[in-house]
Design an enzyme around this catalytic site. Structure first.
Site, PDB file in Angstrom:
ATOM      1  N   LYS A 155       0.795  -1.244   0.000  1.00 34.39           N
ATOM      2  CA  LYS A 155       0.000   0.000   0.000  1.00 34.39           C
ATOM      3  C   LYS A 155       0.823   1.288   0.000  1.00 34.39           C
ATOM      4  O   LYS A 155       0.464   2.257   0.666  1.00 34.39           O
ATOM      5  CB  LYS A 155      -0.934   0.019   1.226  1.00 34.39           C
ATOM      6  CG  LYS A 155      -1.968  -1.077   1.211  1.00 34.39           C
ATOM      7  CD  LYS A 155      -2.797  -1.094   2.468  1.00 34.39           C
ATOM      8  CE  LYS A 155      -2.027  -1.682   3.639  1.00 34.39           C
ATOM      9  NZ  LYS A 155      -2.887  -2.054   4.767  1.00 34.39           N
ATOM     10  N   ASP A 191      -5.679  -5.714  10.516  1.00 33.21           N
ATOM     11  CA  ASP A 191      -6.989  -5.042  10.554  1.00 33.21           C
ATOM     12  C   ASP A 191      -8.152  -6.004  10.273  1.00 33.21           C
ATOM     13  O   ASP A 191      -9.270  -5.804  10.750  1.00 33.21           O
ATOM     14  CB  ASP A 191      -7.035  -3.838   9.602  1.00 33.21           C
ATOM     15  CG  ASP A 191      -6.543  -4.140   8.200  1.00 33.21           C
ATOM     16  OD1 ASP A 191      -6.101  -5.272   7.942  1.00 33.21           O
ATOM     17  OD2 ASP A 191      -6.591  -3.232   7.344  1.00 33.21           O
TER      18      ASP A 191
HETATM   19  C1  BGC Z   1      -2.073  -5.926   3.719  1.00 30.87           C
HETATM   20  C2  BGC Z   1      -2.971  -6.653   4.695  1.00 30.87           C
HETATM   21  C3  BGC Z   1      -4.114  -5.745   5.129  1.00 30.87           C
HETATM   22  C4  BGC Z   1      -4.824  -5.158   3.919  1.00 30.87           C
HETATM   23  C5  BGC Z   1      -5.958  -4.215   4.298  1.00 30.87           C
HETATM   24  C6  BGC Z   1      -2.874  -5.294   2.588  1.00 30.87           C
HETATM   25  O1  BGC Z   1      -2.041  -4.515   1.796  1.00 30.87           O
HETATM   26  O2  BGC Z   1      -1.133  -6.820   3.170  1.00 30.87           O
HETATM   27  O3  BGC Z   1      -2.246  -7.081   5.814  1.00 30.87           O
HETATM   28  O4  BGC Z   1      -5.011  -6.483   5.909  1.00 30.87           O
HETATM   29  O5  BGC Z   1      -3.892  -4.460   3.125  1.00 30.87           O
HETATM   30  O6  BGC Z   1      -5.525  -3.125   5.021  1.00 30.87           O
END
Ligand code: BGC
Length: 454
Positions: A155, A191
């Site tokens: 992200k 989360d």
């Molecule tokens: C992460 C997860 C997370 C999800 C939602 C992803 O990029 O790898 O761990 O739960 O984003 O936030």
């Protein structure tokens, strides 16, 4: 009426029944491979055990701090669990400056500890002992409830010095460096786990937690005998454990090539985590606006939109400026708009391109593009959810959901339900519920349940 050519342009985003079934089978196989010790290293849906083995009863009590890092914002929360399925939450949002998202990890943790100290001071709790649940929403290998090694950043985060490290220890050390509060990190959670826990607090049948926000992922309750990676000690007294699927990485082994489009490939190629998180790049808020942007560029080039305007090259250069010009929230606003007024759509078009009154036809074309991108995302998410629901041993399964895309898109929920109806086994009774503050309440519940079982 929509142009046949516009339909043809969007055809690659429309998944056929065969494609849906095929993605479903491949996904289920990857989950099984993630859970098995022998295939885990190669699997791309990792299915990490979380060490959360107790769901809340609703009787939990006490004050807890929670930290929530993983989306666009970072939050500090004070959660008071009051028993009787009740909780109050007060929270503060802090921005994570862009340079901290890609700067040295230690600086990120110092920033977090600094915000935490300000929050504790403001709430007059400097002298109190406070247990803290840390919602850290990135893939982690958990070694226990309060130890989690970061596997990789996702992200848009990319802070050197954190991958492979225990983020619980890094947070603890940053708090110690300041030395101005008595805070103990008692749990690290994803989360999705927070979402599952906060929904289970309200509805005892919740067994799956899903986030469709900046990122996309899910967790579910699995029987311990199916989780090879869970240490034998944790299988003696408890029957189940929450498994963090980390399904965002699905497709990295080529499983989604038969449905990925040229636009998906471009999103991936221009991202900071190339070849990674391919399922996430088709479903999450961080990428959906960018997908629409790329399709719009193609539509302009083929004269399928704004046909009457001589300013098309100018519009194209607006869209080429950066990957974020077409914000994901526009997709929700456009799909929520009413026909034939298209007030929000016209506002967005004016804001982006300075075009005064977009025609009804242009608005319809834009809406159709958004619809196809969002519907495909919802379909893929629902395929994953169906796979997890079908794995749980319960007959009644509630799916707890959160994240800005799910929350604000007017049709995401109904798109998902259409697919769940087809794929969830007939003997299951299922429903979807919206989570209330999973990252805060959920983190407090994990912390509370952890202290109770001790
Ligand atoms: C992460 C997860 C997370 C999800 C939602 C992803 O990029 O790898 O761990 O739960 O984003 O936030």
């Amino acid at each position: 009426m929509l142009d046949a050519e516009v339909r043809e342009l969007m055809q690659p985003f429309v998944l056929s029944d065969y494609q849906v079934q095929e993605v479903y089978s491949r996904f289920c196989l990857e989950v099984a491979r993630g859970l098995k010790r022998s295939t885990h290293p190669q699997a791309n849906v990792k299915c990490f055990p979380t060490y959360v083995q107790d769901l809340p009863t609703g009787d939990e009590m006490g004050k807890f701090l929670a930290l929530d890092l993983g989306g666009t914002n970072f939050r500090v929360l004070l959660v008071s669990l009051k028993g009787h399925h009740d909780a109050t939450v007060s929270s503060q949002i802090y921005a994570v400056p862009k340079d901290l998202m890609v700067g040295p990890g230690v600086e990120l943790f110092d920033h977090i500890a600094g915000c935490l100290a300000k929050f504790v001071e403001k709430h007059d709790m400097k002298t109190a002992y406070l247990p803290l649940g840390f919602t850290f929403s990135f893939p982690c290998v958990q070694l226990g409830l309060k130890e989690g090694l970061l596997v990789r950043w996702t992200k848009g985060f990319d802070c050197p010095g954190v991958e492979g490290e225990d983020v619980g220890r890094m947070l603890h050390e940053a708090i110690q460096r300041r030395g101005d509060a008595d805070i103990a990190v008692v749990a690290i959670l994803n989360d999705t786990t927070g979402t599952l826990m906060s929904c289970a607090h309200r509805n005892a049948d919740c067994r799956v937690g899903v986030i469709v926000g900046t990122g996309c992922n899910a967790c579910y309750v699995e029987d311990v005998e199916n989780v090879d990676l869970l240490h034998a000690d944790f299988k003696k007294t408890k029957r189940q454990v929450i498994v963090n699927a980390e399904w965002g990485a699905f497709g990295e082994g080529g499983q989604l090539e038969f449905v990925r489009t040229e636009y998906d490939r471009e999103v991936d190629e221009k991202s900071i985590n190339r070849s990674e998180q391919l399922f996430e790049k088709m479903t999450a808020g961080m990428y959906l606006g960018n997908l629409v942007r790329l399709v719009l560029l193609r539509a302009l080039e083929r004269k399928l939109i704004f046909k009457q305007s001589s300013r098309r090259p100018e519009f194209a250069s607006v869209l080429q400026k950066n990957q974020e010009v077409f914000e994901t929230r526009y997709i929700s606003e456009i799909e929520d708009d009413s026909f034939p007024e298209f007030a929000s759509t016209r506002k967005i078009v004016k804001q982006l391109f300075g075009l005064e009154k977009a025609s009804v036809e242009d608005c319809q074309t834009l809406r159709y593009i958004c619809e196809c991108v969002a519907k495909r995302a919802a379909t893929l998410v629902a395929i994953g959810v169906s796979g997890l629901v079908n794995r749980t041993s319960n007959r009644r399964v509630i799916v707890g959901m959160d994240g800005s895309v799910y929350r604000y898109h007017p049709k995401f929920d109904s798109y998902m339900r259409q697919i769940l109806q087809k794929l969830v086994k007939a003997d299951k009774e299922w429903d979807i519920m919206l989570s209330e503050d999973g990252s805060g309440r959920g983190a407090a519940l994990v912390a509370a349940v952890a202290s109770k079982s001790k």
